[in-house]
Write an enzyme that holds these catalytic residues in place. Structure first.
Site: not given
Ligand code: GLA
Ligand code: ZN
Length: 680
Positions: A357-358, A317, A155, A309, A360
């Site tokens: 991100e635990k 988040w 990203e 993803e 997520h």
């Molecule tokens: C992005 C990132 C991932 C993760 C996700 C969480 O897309 O690429 O590493 O952090 O967000 O939704």
């Protein structure tokens, strides 16, 4: 240097981001992963995205054995690897030893070590260290039979204002403008006495200094995209020394910082990450909004792409983290395939124990067993994707296209014009898109540089910036029989954000048969209306009678050869033309002067699609929330019908001979349901 091979897959891919480096001290977890993933029909993972510190714990000391074991084991179990280069987050030793890799913010402060995606993309040291680890990875895994694709970094985003970036910006400007006088002219620096005497004086935009030169702002954004593209190219060239695998970068939802059309030129296949806030807004809106961005992504290289993803349950988040209701995971995954993707991946495979991100969502959660709702829905998606194997590699052909151009958005948003409290370009674009979707038409989303020869209907909403040649391209498209839809606030400025002198929209006044004279901004609470045009030089179309509402911006055209279809109903410009049609060559050019409501665009797009000879596979218009898209290969057509409405829908079969590939056409299509038909 290897010649790259085309991205190829014989099955639709299903998997996600996998971070086994977090579990190396718990081998039982890694064993369990294999058991759960194979049990759920997962056939691919993206590996190593943030694993740099584990791969190179000290400068020049490489530790790739753990990764080799993982890749081998995955491969033995039928799971392929999309291998990432780890440049999205750097190890601490690198930041400490070479502070130049740390990004500098617009207010000229250098950041400390931390987080991710915050390095200088110009820094030769950063590029060298990235190349070094990439080379090790490529040497070791670049021809591994289990590895299918390079995932370059992660990203890409943001910008750096360090001295190295300033120098690089200045040389980029020198290449572009040759002399400082050319630059001064392009940026209109005489305004407020901002002329430069040399390139060395130029600084990137900063809240501490210059932000008022729109030409500078625009060129800075272009430079940042160029720098990112060159970083991607540098990583790509390193892996290509040892590997013929294609490369991708994962792009993001409605991301306008970087020109994705530019980045796409550096990669072999597009992939993107999508996290719609399902069930926050009406389902149909969320589905269409997501569908639009799928179309943007597919149109970048006009071939199958990857949903890299998405969240298997709730993110951690978003403002409020909602679970995916049963069936939605399937609907979202199949929506990607419906719009032309060959892969449906998640973030993440296994939920981390700690850090940010635990909580997520993940395919495997902290509980770690197979008996979870999410894992069983993931398994169902695997089954569905297996049934859809015949669609692999098939293409999405569209006869209609809508403009979405990054440089146009940059310039228009920066321009300080008739409406600084939101120009609403996104809703306008989506209204036009909705009008086409409800006809079941495939839609491409294109930039100003696109070739228009595939299309019979092209919509260019709020094309404020007309770069060189664009007006001519639209004119010849129309002259040759195309149906062109333009709107207010179009053809205003050139590629350096200098306003065109003379009549607007620049270069299109003959095509449209009018010039736009003034534009009125409306407060959020104000509205005008569009009513049937009266008098001479009007064209009354039964299905476009109105009245319709309009808001935000109302442009006032002066007609030459155009016929008024609708005119304004209120204010001092009541009676003035607001929607017009002009015959030009073999085609027709439409102009919509105001931000009209959805009903208007539904009626208009239906009329224009008919004028352009476009018909969706289901014939007429569809109920709101029923999405229909089509993929084709040499032998077959595949129609995807998805229900994102609030109620079940009794499917009306399209004309022709079809067999179901997925779903049952004899049963009502439930909410979140998908039916896929294959032509016989
Ligand atoms: C992005 C990132 C991932 C993760 C996700 C969480 O897309 O690429 O590493 O952090 O967000 O939704
Ligand atoms: Zn920098």
């Amino acid at each position: 240097m290897y010649k790259v091979r085309e991205f190829e897959t014989k099955q639709l891919l299903h998997g996600g981001d996998y971070n086994p480096e977090q579990w190396l001290s718990m081998p039982e977890i890694l064993d369990k992963d294999i058991e759960l993933l194979t049990g759920a029909g997962i056939n691919v993972v993206s590996l190593g995205i943030f694993a740099w510190a584990e791969l190179e714990p000290e400068e020049g000391v490489f530790n790739l054995d753990w990764m080799e074991k993982i890749i081998n084991r995955l491969w033995k179990n039928g799971i392929r690897t999309i291998l990432a280069t780890p440049s999205g987050a750097r190890p601490k030793w690198l930041a400490d030893k070479y502070p130049e890799v740390l990004r500098v913010s617009p207010d000229r402060r250098r950041m400390l070590f931390g987080a991710r995606h915050n390095h200088c993309l110009t820094s030769p040291v950063y590029r060298e260290k990235v190349a070094r680890i990439d080379r090790e990875l490529a040497k070791r895994f670049g021809s591994h039979p289990g590895v299918i694709l390079w995932h370059i970094s992660n990203e890409f985003s943001g910008e750096c204002h360090c001295p190295l970036c300033q120098d690089a910006f200045r040389s980029w400007l020198k290449d572009r403008y040759t002399t400082i006088d050319n630059l001064n002219a392009a940026w209109y620096t005489k305004f407020w006495s901002h002329s430069y005497q040399s390139f060395e004086q130029v600084e990137s935009p900063s809240p501490l200094g210059e932000i008022a030169l729109h030409g500078l702002n625009l060129d800075w954004k272009r430079f940042v995209s160029e720098q990112t593209a060159s970083f991607i190219a540098a990583e790509r060239e390193v892996v290509r020394e040892y590997s013929d695998l294609p490369v991708t970068v994962n792009l993001m939802y409605y991301f306008t910082q970087l020109n994705y059309a530019r980045l796409a030129r550096e990669i072999d296949i597009v992939s993107w990450d999508t996290y719609p806030a399902w069930n926050k807004w009406p389902l149909v809106e969320t589905a269409e909004d997501n569908g639009f961005w799928h179309d943007v992504m597919r149109s970048l290289l006009k071939k199958p792409y990857i949903q890299m993803e998405s969240c298997p349950s709730a993110t951690n988040w978003q403002g409020v983290s909602k679970l995916k209701k049963p069936g939605l995971l399937m609907a979202q995954g199949l929506q990607a395939i419906a719009h032309g993707a060959d892969a449906d991946l998640y973030f993440q495979i296994r939920q981390s124990r700690g850090s940010s991100e635990k909580f997520h969502g993940a395919v495997i959660d902290h509980y770690g067993g197979a008996d979870t709702r999410v894992l069983s829905e993931v398994s169902e998606v695997s089954e569905a994707l297996k049934k859809l194997t015949p669609v692999v590699g098939s293409r999405t052909k569209a006869g209609a296209a809508i403009l979405f151009d990054w440089e146009n958005i940059w310039a228009m948003e920066d321009a300080q014009g008739p409406r600084n409290d939101d120009l609403h370009w996104k809703d306008l674009t989506l209204k036009i898109y909705h009008g086409l979707c409800r006809l079941g038409l495939n839609v491409d989303v294109i930039g100003e540089d696109a070739d228009l020869s595939d299309y019979s209907l092209v919509a260019v909403p709020m094309a404020y910036q007309f770069r060189e040649g664009f007006a001519e391209k639209l004119a010849s498209f129309t002259a040759q029989g195309g149906i062109l839809l333009t709107t207010f606030w179009s053809g205003v400025a050139d590629g350096t954000d200098l306003c065109y002198l003379g009549p607007r929209p620049h270069g299109l006044v003959d095509v449209l048969g009018l010039r736009s004279e003034e534009i009125d901004g409306l407060y959020d609470w104000e509205e005008n209306e569009l009513v049937r045009a009266q008098g001479e030089d009007t064209l009354n179309i039964e299905s476009l009678r109105g009245p319709y509402t309009c808001k935000y911006l109302c442009e006032l055209p002066r007609l030459s050869t155009a016929k008024a279809v609708l005119s304004y109903g209120r204010d001092f410009y009541a009676g003035k033309a607001a929607v017009t049609r002009n015959t030009y060559g073999e085609g027709s050019a439409w102009y919509v002067a105001a931000h009209a409501g959805q009903e208007f665009f539904d009626d208009l797009m239906e009329y224009l699609a008919a004028e352009a000879g476009l018909q969706g596979p289901m014939g007429g218009s569809l109920p709101a929330g029923i999405q229909v898209t089509e993929r084709t290969d040499a032998e077959h057509r595949y129609i995807f019908i998805q229900n994102f409405s609030e109620t079940a829908w009794t499917v009306e079969m399209p004309a022709g001979e079809w067999k179901p590939l997925y779903g049952n056409p004899d049963e009502p299509l439930p909410v979140y349901g998908t039916l896929v038909l294959e032509s016989i």
